[in-house]
Design a protein around this motif. Structure first.
Motif, PDB file in Angstrom:
ATOM      1  N   THR A  88       0.838  -1.195   0.000  1.00  0.00           N
ATOM      2  CA  THR A  88       0.000   0.000   0.000  1.00  0.00           C
ATOM      3  C   THR A  88       0.877   1.250   0.000  1.00  0.00           C
ATOM      4  O   THR A  88       0.630   2.200  -0.760  1.00  0.00           O
ATOM      5  N   TYR A  89       1.912   1.245   0.846  1.00  0.00           N
ATOM      6  CA  TYR A  89       2.841   2.384   0.873  1.00  0.00           C
ATOM      7  C   TYR A  89       3.567   2.499  -0.464  1.00  0.00           C
ATOM      8  O   TYR A  89       3.742   3.611  -0.998  1.00  0.00           O
ATOM      9  N   ALA A  90       3.983   1.376  -1.026  1.00  0.00           N
ATOM     10  CA  ALA A  90       4.688   1.398  -2.307  1.00  0.00           C
ATOM     11  C   ALA A  90       3.807   1.990  -3.405  1.00  0.00           C
ATOM     12  O   ALA A  90       4.271   2.776  -4.245  1.00  0.00           O
ATOM     13  N   THR A  91       2.527   1.617  -3.407  1.00  0.00           N
ATOM     14  CA  THR A  91       1.618   2.140  -4.426  1.00  0.00           C
ATOM     15  C   THR A  91       1.424   3.640  -4.260  1.00  0.00           C
ATOM     16  O   THR A  91       1.407   4.392  -5.243  1.00  0.00           O
ATOM     17  N   ALA A  92       1.267   4.094  -3.008  1.00  0.00           N
ATOM     18  CA  ALA A  92       1.136   5.533  -2.771  1.00  0.00           C
ATOM     19  C   ALA A  92       2.393   6.269  -3.217  1.00  0.00           C
ATOM     20  O   ALA A  92       2.319   7.351  -3.819  1.00  0.00           O
ATOM     21  N   TRP A  93       3.572   5.691  -2.923  1.00  0.00           N
ATOM     22  CA  TRP A  93       4.843   6.304  -3.337  1.00  0.00           C
ATOM     23  C   TRP A  93       4.890   6.411  -4.860  1.00  0.00           C
ATOM     24  O   TRP A  93       5.261   7.457  -5.420  1.00  0.00           O
ATOM     25  N   ALA A 103     -15.627  -5.701  -9.079  1.00  0.00           N
ATOM     26  CA  ALA A 103     -15.182  -6.916  -8.390  1.00  0.00           C
ATOM     27  C   ALA A 103     -13.670  -6.981  -8.270  1.00  0.00           C
ATOM     28  O   ALA A 103     -13.141  -7.494  -7.275  1.00  0.00           O
ATOM     29  N   SER A 104     -12.942  -6.493  -9.260  1.00  0.00           N
ATOM     30  CA  SER A 104     -11.477  -6.501  -9.154  1.00  0.00           C
ATOM     31  C   SER A 104     -11.015  -5.571  -8.050  1.00  0.00           C
ATOM     32  O   SER A 104     -10.108  -5.880  -7.288  1.00  0.00           O
ATOM     33  N   ARG A 105     -11.657  -4.412  -7.941  1.00  0.00           N
ATOM     34  CA  ARG A 105     -11.249  -3.426  -6.947  1.00  0.00           C
ATOM     35  C   ARG A 105     -11.442  -3.933  -5.527  1.00  0.00           C
ATOM     36  O   ARG A 105     -10.684  -3.581  -4.621  1.00  0.00           O
ATOM     37  N   ALA A 113      -7.841  -0.477 -13.058  1.00  0.00           N
ATOM     38  CA  ALA A 113      -6.493  -0.298 -12.535  1.00  0.00           C
ATOM     39  C   ALA A 113      -6.172  -1.311 -11.450  1.00  0.00           C
ATOM     40  O   ALA A 113      -5.004  -1.667 -11.250  1.00  0.00           O
ATOM     41  N   ALA A 114      -7.217  -1.796 -10.747  1.00  0.00           N
ATOM     42  CA  ALA A 114      -6.985  -2.737  -9.651  1.00  0.00           C
ATOM     43  C   ALA A 114      -6.396  -4.051 -10.138  1.00  0.00           C
ATOM     44  O   ALA A 114      -5.759  -4.772  -9.360  1.00  0.00           O
ATOM     45  N   VAL A 115      -6.583  -4.384 -11.410  1.00  0.00           N
ATOM     46  CA  VAL A 115      -5.999  -5.611 -11.949  1.00  0.00           C
ATOM     47  C   VAL A 115      -4.470  -5.530 -11.906  1.00  0.00           C
ATOM     48  O   VAL A 115      -3.792  -6.521 -11.646  1.00  0.00           O
ATOM     49  N   PHE A 116      -3.940  -4.319 -12.133  1.00  0.00           N
ATOM     50  CA  PHE A 116      -2.490  -4.141 -12.191  1.00  0.00           C
ATOM     51  C   PHE A 116      -1.914  -3.598 -10.884  1.00  0.00           C
ATOM     52  O   PHE A 116      -0.799  -3.940 -10.499  1.00  0.00           O
ATOM     53  N   LEU A 117      -2.686  -2.744 -10.206  1.00  0.00           N
ATOM     54  CA  LEU A 117      -2.251  -2.172  -8.927  1.00  0.00           C
ATOM     55  C   LEU A 117      -3.340  -2.433  -7.889  1.00  0.00           C
ATOM     56  O   LEU A 117      -4.189  -1.583  -7.623  1.00  0.00           O
ATOM     57  N   TYR A 140      -3.501  -2.367  -4.782  1.00  0.00           N
ATOM     58  CA  TYR A 140      -3.555  -1.522  -3.589  1.00  0.00           C
ATOM     59  C   TYR A 140      -3.707  -0.043  -3.937  1.00  0.00           C
ATOM     60  O   TYR A 140      -3.499   0.820  -3.092  1.00  0.00           O
ATOM     61  N   GLU A 141      -4.097   0.233  -5.187  1.00  0.00           N
ATOM     62  CA  GLU A 141      -4.283   1.619  -5.599  1.00  0.00           C
ATOM     63  C   GLU A 141      -5.382   2.302  -4.799  1.00  0.00           C
ATOM     64  O   GLU A 141      -5.294   3.477  -4.466  1.00  0.00           O
ATOM     65  N   CYS A 142      -6.433   1.548  -4.462  1.00  0.00           N
ATOM     66  CA  CYS A 142      -7.574   2.160  -3.790  1.00  0.00           C
ATOM     67  C   CYS A 142      -7.233   2.658  -2.376  1.00  0.00           C
ATOM     68  O   CYS A 142      -7.463   3.819  -2.069  1.00  0.00           O
ATOM     69  N   PRO A 143      -6.687   1.818  -1.502  1.00  0.00           N
ATOM     70  CA  PRO A 143      -6.298   2.371  -0.193  1.00  0.00           C
ATOM     71  C   PRO A 143      -5.183   3.398  -0.306  1.00  0.00           C
ATOM     72  O   PRO A 143      -5.156   4.383   0.445  1.00  0.00           O
ATOM     73  N   ALA A 144      -4.272   3.211  -1.255  1.00  0.00           N
ATOM     74  CA  ALA A 144      -3.177   4.169  -1.419  1.00  0.00           C
ATOM     75  C   ALA A 144      -3.703   5.538  -1.825  1.00  0.00           C
ATOM     76  O   ALA A 144      -3.150   6.571  -1.436  1.00  0.00           O
ATOM     77  N   ALA A 145      -4.784   5.562  -2.598  1.00  0.00           N
ATOM     78  CA  ALA A 145      -5.332   6.826  -3.090  1.00  0.00           C
ATOM     79  C   ALA A 145      -5.932   7.679  -1.980  1.00  0.00           C
ATOM     80  O   ALA A 145      -6.316   8.826  -2.228  1.00  0.00           O
TER      81      ALA A 145
END
Length: 528
Positions: free
Chosen positions: A53-58, A303-305, A330-334, A336-341
């Motif tokens: 999650t931190y990595a995705t936010a970074w 569902a992916s998200r 985007a959740a298919v590839f990242l 943890y994008e949702c919590p990171a956002a």
């Protein structure tokens, strides 16, 4: 020599100034704002999942900062080529000021969040006031750091620490390949596991559809003629209730059969814990050999998200132009994008993007996701399914969710006045602070909502007829909603602290295979 040395010194200072905001955002602002959210993350994330999650936010912040860094570098280079030292020095000070604001803002954000916890007025007023104070305070406090000699020295020392922390944060990117939604079920194994006698299952969820606003449940306006007709050969549950009052919690409850405090999807941007996902309806059906598919319209119901993507053979989503955050694709590839956002700098970018959507990119007549763009790919997929396997199809339609203005010919059917006919004017900005809204405005919004109910009802009827035609009589159909919508009690919308009947009383219609008689059930039932 002194002039050349002075030029090099200014050039190096300029590059340090250009890098300063980026390094401080990645090395100071990000760690502080991330730490402030850890307790909320741990409701649904395992401690090990904090790393990706931190990595995705970074990564997201770095991508946002990159064009700004390139623009600053280009401006500094042009000023250097032109020999314009004074404007260059001013630009350096402005860049340092941006860095100072990025360093100060996380601390003020914590203060604002703490103060808002004591606001009992259910109003956006205090929130707006605190946000304005946060912005003004950050800008003002950054000035002495950028424009005084002592302040610049302090920023340079802070920049060294920020550079180290930003580099350590960058190393977390190495964790991303190890945290992905995996493949759940082998299609070959599933194909051999499913007897043909098992029924097909169609789940239709309609966003923000309140039972009290449906003519099927006694509403005065003829809002649901298609579902009224469908119910003549189905079972209607008169007292069905949602286990949550917003999309993520409602959808997670429907798919897992567990209440929110069990599946832990307490927030809009969260998802059910791994144990709930593994025991969910899509997981059980996939393991039982069903061919599974979904079409997401509201990105928060993708569902992916929310972690169910591996259990679906067919996945289709389309972004609603309401939000930049948490796109299902985007959740298919990242994942943890949702919590990171939800990190504060990214939230600001999302709010800015939403404002741009409203002011520039939205069509004036209707901002709704067109139901046909969900129905058509769903029905097209049913044409291609393996006839030897039973099918599970989940479709989530976005209307009548706000904004309420439906397209013609539905727009104006229940209120012919000129008001609330666009996305911007039919979206209740205050949501649950309706006590501050004039009664005439509430009545108008309610009429537009009912028009949107009739709008989605029309396409729901088309979809159900098309699905049954393709799947045949051995099909179970379930029609329900994630939550309702309120226009009474001085309370509008759904996502606040209120749990009025209009918000949690939802439709539930079930047609069993070859059912021909209507039935009404008065028993108390719920999403689980």
């Amino acid at each position: 020599m002194r002039g050349a040395g002075g030029g090099r010194h200014l050039r190096h200072a300029a590059w340090r100034a250009a890098l300063a905001p980026v390094l401080i955002v990645l090395g100071i602002a990000l760690p502080l704002t991330f730490l402030a959210r850890v307790s909320q993350y741990l409701y649904y994330l395992r401690p090990s999942e904090l790393l990706p999650t931190y990595a995705t936010a970074w990564l997201l912040l770095a991508l946002l900062c990159l064009p700004l860094l390139l623009i600053a570098a280009l401006a500094l280079s042009l000023l250097r080529l032109g020999g314009l030292h004074r404007p260059k020095r001013i630009l350096v000070r402005l860049l340092l000021w941006a860095a100072a604001v990025a360093a100060i803002a996380p601390f003020l954000l914590d203060v604002a969040t703490w103060l808002r916890a004591f606001d009992e007025r259910a109003s956006a007023g205090m929130g707006a006031m605190l946000e304005a104070a946060l912005a003004g305070g950050s800008l003002a406090l950054g000035l002495p750091l950028a424009f005084t000699h002592r302040g610049r020295n302090a920023l340079q020392r802070l920049q060294r620490t920020a550079a180290l922390l930003a580099a350590l944060g960058g190393l977390t990117l190495l964790s991303l390949p190890f945290f992905r939604w995996g493949s759940a079920v082998s299609a070959q194994a599933a194909s051999a596991a499913a007897p043909l006698a098992r029924p097909n299952i169609v789940l239709l969820t309609i966003d923000a559809l309140s039972a009290q606003h449906m003519s099927l449940y006694g509403a005065e306006r003829p809002t649901t003629p298609s579902l009224d007709a469908f119910a003549r050969q189905a079972t209607v549950f008169d007292r069905a209730y949602a286990n949550g009052n917003f999309t993520t919690a409602g959808v997670a409850t429907i798919l897992t059969g567990t209440r929110p405090w069990t599946h832990r999807a307490f927030e809009v941007f969260s998802w059910p814990i791994a144990a709930a996902r593994r025991a969910s309806l899509p997981a059980l059906l996939a393991r039982a050999g069903y061919e599974t598919g979904y079409v997401a319209t509201n990105p928060y119901a993708g569902a992916s998200r929310i972690g169910f993507g591996p259990y679906f053979d067919f996945r289709r989503s389309d972004a609603v132009p309401m939000s930049l955050a948490c796109p299902d694709r985007a959740a298919v590839f990242l994942p943890y994008e949702c919590p990171a956002a939800q990190i504060a700098p990214l939230v600001f970018v999302q709010q800015l993007w939403n404002s741009v959507q409203y002011s520039l990119l939205l069509t004036p007549d209707n901002r709704h996701f067109d139901p046909r763009r969900a129905i058509e790919p769903a029905l097209a997929w049913l044409e291609t399914v393996d006839k030897r396997r039973p099918v599970f199809l989940w479709v989530h339609l976005f209307p009548p969710h706000a904004p309420y203005a439906a397209p013609p010919p539905w727009l104006g059917r229940f209120d012919a006045s000129a008001g609330a006919r666009t996305a911007a004017t039919s979206d209740p900005a205050e949501l649950y602070a309706f006590r501050q809204v004039p009664p005439q405005r509430v009545q108008l919004l309610e009429a537009r909502y009912d028009e949107a109910v009739q709008y989605v009802d029309y396409y729901a009827g088309e979809f159900l007829a098309g699905a049954l035609e393709r799947l045949g009589p051995n099909t179970v159909v379930v029609v329900t909603s994630d939550h309702g919508e309120s226009f009474g009690h001085g309370y509008g919308g759904h996502a606040g602290p209120g749990l009025y009947d209009s918000i949690i009383h939802i439709p539930l219609i079930i047609e069993l295979p070859r059912q021909t008689d209507a039935e009404r059930v008065d028993a108390l039932v719920q999403q689980i």
